[in-house]
Design a protein around this motif. Sequence first.
Motif, PDB file in Angstrom:
ATOM      1  N   TRP A 217       0.857  -1.178   0.000  1.00 18.97           N
ATOM      2  CA  TRP A 217       0.000   0.000   0.000  1.00 18.97           C
ATOM      3  C   TRP A 217       0.893   1.228   0.000  1.00 18.97           C
ATOM      4  N   VAL A 218       0.620   2.156  -0.889  1.00 18.20           N
ATOM      5  CA  VAL A 218       1.453   3.350  -1.058  1.00 18.20           C
ATOM      6  C   VAL A 218       0.582   4.595  -0.892  1.00 18.20           C
ATOM      7  N   LEU A 219       1.012   5.486  -0.033  1.00 15.76           N
ATOM      8  CA  LEU A 219       0.339   6.765   0.168  1.00 15.76           C
ATOM      9  C   LEU A 219       1.145   7.880  -0.485  1.00 15.76           C
ATOM     10  N   PRO A 220       0.515   8.965  -0.870  1.00 15.71           N
ATOM     11  CA  PRO A 220       1.288  10.117  -1.355  1.00 15.71           C
ATOM     12  C   PRO A 220       2.179  10.650  -0.241  1.00 15.71           C
ATOM     13  N   GLN A 270      -6.982   3.460   3.953  1.00 12.88           N
ATOM     14  CA  GLN A 270      -6.957   2.568   2.790  1.00 12.88           C
ATOM     15  C   GLN A 270      -7.675   3.205   1.605  1.00 12.88           C
ATOM     16  N   ALA A 271      -8.739   3.943   1.876  1.00  6.36           N
ATOM     17  CA  ALA A 271      -9.435   4.652   0.795  1.00  6.36           C
ATOM     18  C   ALA A 271      -8.530   5.698   0.160  1.00  6.36           C
ATOM     19  N   LEU A 272      -7.732   6.372   0.984  1.00  5.50           N
ATOM     20  CA  LEU A 272      -6.786   7.361   0.455  1.00  5.50           C
ATOM     21  C   LEU A 272      -5.736   6.688  -0.419  1.00  5.50           C
ATOM     22  N   ALA A 273      -5.246   5.526   0.019  1.00  3.14           N
ATOM     23  CA  ALA A 273      -4.255   4.798  -0.774  1.00  3.14           C
ATOM     24  C   ALA A 273      -4.853   4.328  -2.099  1.00  3.14           C
ATOM     25  N   PRO A 292      -2.994  -4.222  -3.414  1.00  5.00           N
ATOM     26  CA  PRO A 292      -2.884  -5.227  -2.346  1.00  5.00           C
ATOM     27  C   PRO A 292      -4.241  -5.852  -2.013  1.00  5.00           C
ATOM     28  N   ASP A 293      -4.214  -7.056  -1.450  1.00  7.08           N
ATOM     29  CA  ASP A 293      -5.444  -7.745  -1.052  1.00  7.08           C
ATOM     30  C   ASP A 293      -5.518  -7.920   0.462  1.00  7.08           C
ATOM     31  N   TYR A 294      -4.768  -7.103   1.200  1.00  6.79           N
ATOM     32  CA  TYR A 294      -4.776  -7.171   2.659  1.00  6.79           C
ATOM     33  C   TYR A 294      -5.077  -5.779   3.218  1.00  6.79           C
ATOM     34  N   THR A 295      -5.448  -5.715   4.471  1.00  2.08           N
ATOM     35  CA  THR A 295      -5.767  -4.443   5.115  1.00  2.08           C
ATOM     36  C   THR A 295      -4.519  -3.584   5.221  1.00  2.08           C
ATOM     37  N   ILE A 296      -4.639  -2.324   4.876  1.00  2.00           N
ATOM     38  CA  ILE A 296      -3.494  -1.421   4.962  1.00  2.00           C
ATOM     39  C   ILE A 296      -2.963  -1.383   6.393  1.00  2.00           C
ATOM     40  N   GLY A 297      -1.654  -1.436   6.519  1.00  2.00           N
ATOM     41  CA  GLY A 297      -1.019  -1.431   7.826  1.00  2.00           C
ATOM     42  C   GLY A 297      -0.545  -2.796   8.267  1.00  2.00           C
ATOM     43  N   CYS A 298      -1.111  -3.869   7.682  1.00  2.00           N
ATOM     44  CA  CYS A 298      -0.668  -5.217   8.040  1.00  2.00           C
ATOM     45  C   CYS A 298       0.806  -5.389   7.681  1.00  2.00           C
TER      46      CYS A 298
END
Length: 501
Positions: A217-220, A270-273, A292-298
Amino acid sequence: MPRPEPLTIPPRGNAPFHVAIIGAGFGGIGAAIQLRRAGFHDFTILEAASDIGGTWRDNTYPGAACDVQSHLYSFSFAPWPHWDHMFARQEQILAYLRWCAGTHGLDPHLRLDCPVREARFDEKAQHWRLRVGNGDELVAHAVISATGGLSQPQWPDIPGQKEFRGEQFHTARWNHDVELDGQRVAVIGTGASAIQVVPAIADRVRSLDLFQRTPPWVLPKPDRTIGPRERTLLENLPALQWLQRQRIYWSLEPRVLGFVIHPRIMGGLQALAKLHLRRSIQDSELRTRVTPDYTIGCKRILMSNDYYDALQRPHVTVHAGGASGLTPGGVLDGNGHEQPADVVIHATGFKAADAPIPYTLTGLDGASLNDRWAREGAAAFKGTTVHGFPNFFLIVGPNTGLGHSSMVHIIESQITYVLDALRTIARTGANWIDVRQEAQDQWNADLQKRLAGTVWASGCNAWYQSSHGRNTTLWPGFTWQFRQRTRRFDANAYLTDRDVA
């Protein structure tokens, strides 16, 4: 941060009380500065490399930078107004650490090119004996081990590495003698180093094949330059830099709620990502491949403004399923198809959860810490002390890592705890202190109970987990909670040599 209380430890026998600090990264440099600020000067910093800096000395790959804001990723007791980016680049963090060492008079205490091979507690003499690389032996009454949680590269366990005829290296051991311009380059891994390396080299290479096992998961990244006017203002008005540090710190702390309280709280992040991913990648097939197919932060959350752009260049290919092996001329993708390569870059991270102490460590009754951790999994009391190893202190020990804020905050908290432990030794006249087994066991039982309900236990395969199936890496709470628990040395949790005499 206020100056620590004076620390005066009387001699033991005919020898002054000496402290050995192993490692000269953030942990070792910070501990040394605070010892000197407390008026204690009888210490030696043993550094295996020819320069200080730890992680920020070793990781010189293109694009290397921090993902925590500069004003927080620095010592509160050594503020620096000269950061030129909100998120500092590798070379400037290294310059900062060199400045810290020089400004605080650490040079006379440094022994560079001096790897510690063995540390053994001499029960009869009641002190530590350290054997270093040239065969010298150093006696120390206390040892502060600051060898770092991200110091031992993790090479991938894939076949054929010895058969590959081209150049290959790990991002943490970047080979600057290898020319990448015009080469066919393969990058194995899509973690924190890969998302910085790929954009930095994409325009130089003839082709780039990226082997992805699990997409991140990648955030700005909210980065910007800090101009000369702003730097001058921070230099002349230190209170502004303190306020900036506080603003950043308290803006990051609420993220813990999603990590620790319940994974559902991560929905907004996760919505932001997902929005960042949708806006950045137009091709639906590629977008699906890197979603990704997992919850962000895992797994570790990454930040980048140019990673997704780099993946869309016509000569860059993302291979889902990872790399299944190397051949003399390239890399096998997950389907067994060979992708030709002249250079292979292993961006596969570090040994963290199962990382051994990088020297032989022997405590009471001949116990080996590495053997114990290999057998039972890494465990410590408050990430700092281990039963059976008197006057031995870890900086960035088990379960002190973070997923949301600055490790420097944790390091400072541990240093405060260690200094108070040394004051206790001085005040009581004991030769050594050793954490009680029951105190350590209870601390770790509570940790694992709290970790069981976190996002890190929600089903992904992350480097936070040890081979024993436990999260031995992360702190499951706010950083201010960790600081509360390390603000004072809790002597009741410890034995001294007097208790066992």
